[in-house]
Design an enzyme around this catalytic site. Structure first.
Site, short mmCIF file in Angstrom:
data_model
loop_
_atom_site.label_atom_id
_atom_site.label_comp_id
_atom_site.label_asym_id
_atom_site.label_seq_id
_atom_site.Cartn_x
_atom_site.Cartn_y
_atom_site.Cartn_z
CB THR A 1 74.23 80.58 125.69
OG1 THR A 1 74.02 81.93 126.14
CG2 THR A 1 73.27 79.65 126.44
CE LYS B 1 72.34 83.23 128.32
NZ LYS B 1 71.50 84.43 128.19
CE LYS C 1 72.57 78.25 120.71
NZ LYS C 1 73.19 79.13 121.75
#
Lengths: 297, 297
Positions: free
Chosen positions: A96, A173, A243
């Protein structure tokens, strides 16, 4: 005979992925910064490489599944790595990361004739192990078509194709992880106000997860949020969730798209970090609404 | 022989409900402030009453389905109404109202021996017509048990029981509407940032509504938000959505539960009203994220 696959990154998602690749009968070469993790895989027939470039040298398809952009670029934004992937080889990038990072890597690899396909994955470790994950793919068309059947073999119950732009799948995503975080905050606020009105948190989510919000997100995260237990069965640690929300806001900032709900979710995660909850599951962002309402200890 | 049912309120939900009651074979008496609406029902065998008390007089179960607390209290927080419901009669209150209003009505009716069951409903008009709505119920136990089979007959594909507190079902209904509004805002922000990155809004929701967010909310509202058309097939007008979010915030304020996400959703609705969008579906709250990002005309 099955194509050779390389895998760099043996974290909570990489390990079950490695097991699946071996079970599917592919020759597998692995690399992890801490080599101990690879040993059980060697017992099952995997080759342990001593560098990422060595993985690329021995594999047609090199999968990377690392925790952040910094780690991914350190490994793959390297001429030697791209050279070894080389003409005919394909880097399948499942981490990701920022869409910008995907574009940067695809451009870099193209200079060496190496393919780049973005293939970020939705699913917690158990879902990957059961090959029940969902994967979005994007990137150059020929490479994309070669990669899709492999993903079906090793991890995906379904694959969604977002076309030629190598960054598109990463946009999807991040958008998806944002929507999951948003659902967590919604459940947290809903359950908190219900609880303060004498309505059971679990009864609330039991109804919604069976009716208007049927589906894995509300059912599974909803149960955690109802019980308010965030340090067991940690599938995705809170710092990683933060994150990701930071990546969402970075992506939004780059295109001037204000995202007040993403700001709210990110703020909950920052607060959780401030309170020393880095070992919680990221669902623990939901604890904030209860704390604000004075319902927690 | 079927018990007699009365229905007060022939709006977008009341009309299909009336049709279902007649089709299920119950003797039906109706009242609506604008009597014209009742005429087609009279042709199908319903009795038209000239006042709410007259409805109560002729019915064992009196259903109310009105647009807000003010209307409901004007009709039912009345001694004559409660007297006519009387001992053995039950007021089935299906409007979306404040929990406090439900408690007030239940207490008032009890003074006359009249029952009160909260039965707010999740479903747009088409779902009610197809008897595919979801209903939450709460209130005194004996009355609740009498009401549930009737609801199954006339509107519900499923009923969720929240116990003795007459206000509990309304807490759940408001929490659910809040979570729907929250999902709309999440979809709006996600689709806007995707669109600005060259990813199709529809492709994004097609994936999520088929996978991690499978279910009616993301699928149906998601399509509207992808197409950004909010003034067709209006199932729940924007001012009613704002009314509900105000009820959510009122409920939260009463128990000191801060709901920043509810504040955000309410703000989108207020802004839509300021821009003259009172004839839009409430899903139009999703237009705000695109306007903020400069993607709308």
């Amino acid at each position: 005979m099955n194509e050779s696959i390389g895998l760099i990154g043996l974290g909570s998602l990489g390990m079950p992925l490695a097991e699946n690749i071996l079970a599917a009968g592919y020759p597998l070469t692995v690399y992890n910064r801490t080599p101990d993790k690879a040993k059980p895989l060697a017992d099952k027939g995997a080759t342990i490489a001593s560098s990422p470039a060595e993985v690329a040298q021995g594999s047609r398809f090199v999968i990377t599944l690392l925790s952040d952009d910094v780690a991914l670029k350190a490994v793959t934004l390297q001429d030697e790595f791209a050279q070894q992937v080389g003409a005919g080889g394909i880097h399948i990038s499942m981490s990701t990361i920022a869409p910008q990072t995907a574009r940067q890597l695809a451009d870099h690899h193209a200079g060496f004739g190496a393919g780049y396909v973005a293939a970020p994955v939705f699913g917690r470790p158990a879902a990957l192990a059961a090959k029940q994950a969902w994967v979005c793919v994007s990137g150059e068309a020929k490479a994309r078509e070669l990669v899709k059947p492999i993903l079906s073999d090793i991890v995906a119950q379904g694959i969604y194709d977002f076309g030629d732009d190598p960054s598109a799948a990463n946009v999807v995503k991040l958008a998806g992880n944002f929507m999951i975080g948003a659902a967590m905050e919604a459940m947290a606020e809903a359950m908190t106000v219900a609880e303060k009105n004498g309505v059971s948190r679990q009864a609330l989510i039991d109804m919604f997860a069976a009716t208007i919000f049927a589906g894995p997100i509300y059912r599974n995260y909803g149960s955690m949020i109802a019980r308010q237990v965030y340090d067991e069965n940690v599938g995705f640690r809170l710092p990683l969730g933060l994150k990701d929300m930071n990546l969402v806001l970075q992506m939004a900032g780059e295109v001037n798209a204000p995202m007040p709900l993403a700001q709210l979710v990110q703020g909950r995660l920052v607060s959780a970090m401030a309170k020393g909850r880095e070992n919680w599951d990221w669902t623990g962002l939901a604890y904030g609404a209860g704390e604000d309402a004075g319902t927690t200890n």
